[in-house]
Write an enzyme that holds these catalytic residues in place. Structure first.
Site, PDB file in Angstrom:
ATOM      1  N   LYS A   1     -56.118 -76.243   8.609  1.00  0.00           N
ATOM      2  CA  LYS A   1     -56.708 -75.196   7.768  1.00  0.00           C
ATOM      3  C   LYS A   1     -55.942 -75.097   6.439  1.00  0.00           C
ATOM      4  CE  LYS A   1     -57.898 -72.583  11.941  1.00  0.00           C
ATOM      5  NZ  LYS A   1     -57.824 -71.243  12.598  1.00  0.00           N
TER       6      LYS A   1
ATOM      7  N   TYR B   1     -67.851 -71.382  12.391  1.00  0.00           N
ATOM      8  CA  TYR B   1     -67.346 -70.180  13.057  1.00  0.00           C
ATOM      9  C   TYR B   1     -68.464 -69.224  13.458  1.00  0.00           C
ATOM     10  CZ  TYR B   1     -62.401 -71.253  12.172  1.00  0.00           C
ATOM     11  OH  TYR B   1     -61.148 -71.819  12.188  1.00  0.00           O
TER      12      TYR B   1
ATOM     13  N   PHE C   1     -62.941 -59.775  11.894  1.00  0.00           N
ATOM     14  CA  PHE C   1     -62.141 -60.675  11.057  1.00  0.00           C
ATOM     15  C   PHE C   1     -62.962 -61.795  10.420  1.00  0.00           C
ATOM     16  CE2 PHE C   1     -61.746 -62.276  15.465  1.00  0.00           C
ATOM     17  CZ  PHE C   1     -62.145 -63.603  15.305  1.00  0.00           C
TER      18      PHE C   1
ATOM     19  N   ARG D   1     -55.575 -78.906  22.552  1.00  0.00           N
ATOM     20  CA  ARG D   1     -55.350 -77.448  22.612  1.00  0.00           C
ATOM     21  C   ARG D   1     -53.911 -77.163  23.075  1.00  0.00           C
ATOM     22  NH1 ARG D   1     -59.233 -73.650  20.713  1.00  0.00           N
ATOM     23  NH2 ARG D   1     -58.690 -72.269  22.437  1.00  0.00           N
TER      24      ARG D   1
ATOM     25  N   THR E   1     -53.372 -68.900  20.060  1.00  0.00           N
ATOM     26  CA  THR E   1     -53.959 -68.532  18.759  1.00  0.00           C
ATOM     27  C   THR E   1     -52.948 -67.840  17.849  1.00  0.00           C
ATOM     28  OG1 THR E   1     -56.082 -68.282  19.883  1.00  0.00           O
ATOM     29  CG2 THR E   1     -55.912 -67.349  17.676  1.00  0.00           C
TER      30      THR E   1
ATOM     31  N   ARG F   1     -48.534 -74.311  16.575  1.00  0.00           N
ATOM     32  CA  ARG F   1     -48.501 -72.897  16.157  1.00  0.00           C
ATOM     33  C   ARG F   1     -47.183 -72.239  16.551  1.00  0.00           C
ATOM     34  NH1 ARG F   1     -54.658 -71.678  18.193  1.00  0.00           N
ATOM     35  NH2 ARG F   1     -55.781 -72.276  16.294  1.00  0.00           N
TER      36      ARG F   1
ATOM     37  N   ASN G   1     -53.012 -69.672  11.260  1.00  0.00           N
ATOM     38  CA  ASN G   1     -52.439 -70.420  12.387  1.00  0.00           C
ATOM     39  C   ASN G   1     -52.609 -71.929  12.221  1.00  0.00           C
ATOM     40  OD1 ASN G   1     -55.107 -70.711  12.990  1.00  0.00           O
ATOM     41  ND2 ASN G   1     -55.082 -69.441  14.808  1.00  0.00           N
TER      42      ASN G   1
ATOM     43  N   HIS H   1     -57.238 -75.894  13.708  1.00  0.00           N
ATOM     44  CA  HIS H   1     -58.349 -75.647  14.635  1.00  0.00           C
ATOM     45  C   HIS H   1     -58.472 -76.823  15.598  1.00  0.00           C
ATOM     46  CE1 HIS H   1     -62.372 -74.870  16.193  1.00  0.00           C
ATOM     47  NE2 HIS H   1     -62.578 -76.167  16.023  1.00  0.00           N
TER      48      HIS H   1
ATOM     49  N   GLU I   1     -69.165 -79.495  16.538  1.00  0.00           N
ATOM     50  CA  GLU I   1     -68.271 -79.519  15.376  1.00  0.00           C
ATOM     51  C   GLU I   1     -68.149 -80.924  14.768  1.00  0.00           C
ATOM     52  OE1 GLU I   1     -65.683 -75.773  17.181  1.00  0.00           O
ATOM     53  OE2 GLU I   1     -64.761 -77.760  17.125  1.00  0.00           O
TER      54      GLU I   1
HETATM   55  P1  IDP Z   1     -58.552 -70.530  18.436  1.00  0.00           P
HETATM   56  O1  IDP Z   1     -58.471 -71.113  17.040  1.00  0.00           O
HETATM   57  O2  IDP Z   1     -57.202 -70.500  19.083  1.00  0.00           O
HETATM   58  O3  IDP Z   1     -59.608 -71.213  19.285  1.00  0.00           O
HETATM   59  P2  IDP Z   1     -60.384 -68.263  18.264  1.00  0.00           P
HETATM   60  O4  IDP Z   1     -60.272 -67.048  19.109  1.00  0.00           O
HETATM   61  O5  IDP Z   1     -61.503 -69.211  18.544  1.00  0.00           O
HETATM   62  O6  IDP Z   1     -58.963 -69.003  18.292  1.00  0.00           O
HETATM   63  O7  IDP Z   1     -60.512 -67.757  16.761  1.00  0.00           O
HETATM   64  C1  IDP Z   1     -60.844 -68.665  15.737  1.00  0.00           C
HETATM   65  C2  IDP Z   1     -59.943 -68.410  14.560  1.00  0.00           C
HETATM   66  O8  IDP Z   1     -60.230 -67.136  14.007  1.00  0.00           O
HETATM   67  C3  IDP Z   1     -58.451 -68.373  14.895  1.00  0.00           C
HETATM   68  O9  IDP Z   1     -57.873 -69.659  14.949  1.00  0.00           O
HETATM   69  C4  IDP Z   1     -57.902 -67.530  13.765  1.00  0.00           C
HETATM   70  O10 IDP Z   1     -57.716 -68.309  12.581  1.00  0.00           O
HETATM   71  C5  IDP Z   1     -59.031 -66.547  13.517  1.00  0.00           C
HETATM   72  N1  IDP Z   1     -58.811 -65.295  14.230  1.00  0.00           N
HETATM   73  C6  IDP Z   1     -59.047 -65.051  15.550  1.00  0.00           C
HETATM   74  N2  IDP Z   1     -58.734 -63.797  15.870  1.00  0.00           N
HETATM   75  C7  IDP Z   1     -58.311 -63.221  14.741  1.00  0.00           C
HETATM   76  C8  IDP Z   1     -57.830 -61.882  14.415  1.00  0.00           C
HETATM   77  O11 IDP Z   1     -57.757 -61.000  15.257  1.00  0.00           O
HETATM   78  N3  IDP Z   1     -57.482 -61.678  13.124  1.00  0.00           N
HETATM   79  C9  IDP Z   1     -57.567 -62.647  12.165  1.00  0.00           C
HETATM   80  N4  IDP Z   1     -57.994 -63.894  12.416  1.00  0.00           N
HETATM   81  C10 IDP Z   1     -58.362 -64.177  13.688  1.00  0.00           C
HETATM   82 MG    MG Z   2     -61.713 -71.177  19.110  1.00  0.00          MG
END
Ligand code: IDP
Ligand code: MG
Length: 151
Positions: A12, A52, A60, A88, A94, A105, A115, A118, A129
């Site tokens: 990212k 997304y 968010f 993963r 996350t 991470r 973070n 992806h 994707e």
């Molecule tokens: P992942 O990337 O670990 O699969 P997901 O829950 O699928 O996590 O969320 C996608 C992305 O959205 C995260 O990687 C992060 O960048 C962002 N994100 C998720 N939850 C939050 C939050 O509570 N605040 C801000 N950004 C978030």
């Molecule tokens: Mg995800």
């Protein structure tokens, strides 16, 4: 399990801005995964929103779209046995504050939104994707190193 898979991985904008591209790609290489696509783009709003779309109702989401379209990302496809779960695991939880040391991470992140990376979370999302980010398709090649990665 024990299925040959291809996963979509994306560094990212924060990972690019922080100069972590080489470090992150190196971890996937050293693990023994095979690189079958690589490019860098500034994502369009449309592509980011499609990527997304499962989070569209979350608070968010607008900030996430703004963030992921703010600059270059590095798009990759990596193949290997159980590559989706393996990636993963390399990526970590996350929230960087909670991610295990040794994960990307866990080693470099301190927040939820920023973070750095992806990774697809299932076979269906990986297919979706990969098709979204690489409509041109993936590379087919023989990775000779594979003979020393898998017994
Ligand atoms: P992942 O990337 O670990 O699969 P997901 O829950 O699928 O996590 O969320 C996608 C992305 O959205 C995260 O990687 C992060 O960048 C962002 N994100 C998720 N939850 C939050 C939050 O509570 N605040 C801000 N950004 C978030
Ligand atoms: Mg995800």
């Amino acid at each position: 399990m024990n299925t040959m898979e291809t996963t979509y991985i994306m560094i990212k904008p924060d990972g690019v801005q922080r100069g972590l591209v080489g470090e992150i790609i190196g971890r996937f290489e050293r693990k023994g995964l095979k690189l079958v696509a690589l490019k860098s783009v500034v994502p369009s709003k449309e592509t980011a929103e499609t990527h997304y779309e499962c989070h569209a109702a979350r608070p968010f989401y607008p900030g996430l779209i703004k963030f992921v379209t703010s600059g270059p990302v590095v798009c990759m496809a990596w193949t290997g046995v159980d590559a989706i779960a393996v990636a993963r695991t390399l990526i970590g939880a996350t929230n960087g504050r909670e991610a295990a040391p040794g994960t990307i991470r866990g080693d470099f992140g301190m927040d939820m939104g920023y973070n750095m990376i992806h990774g697809s979370d299932a076979a269906e999302t990986a297919a979706f994707e990969l098709n979204l980010w690489f409509p041109e398709g993936l590379m087919q090649w023989d990775n000779l190193m594979g003979a020393w990665v898998y017994e």
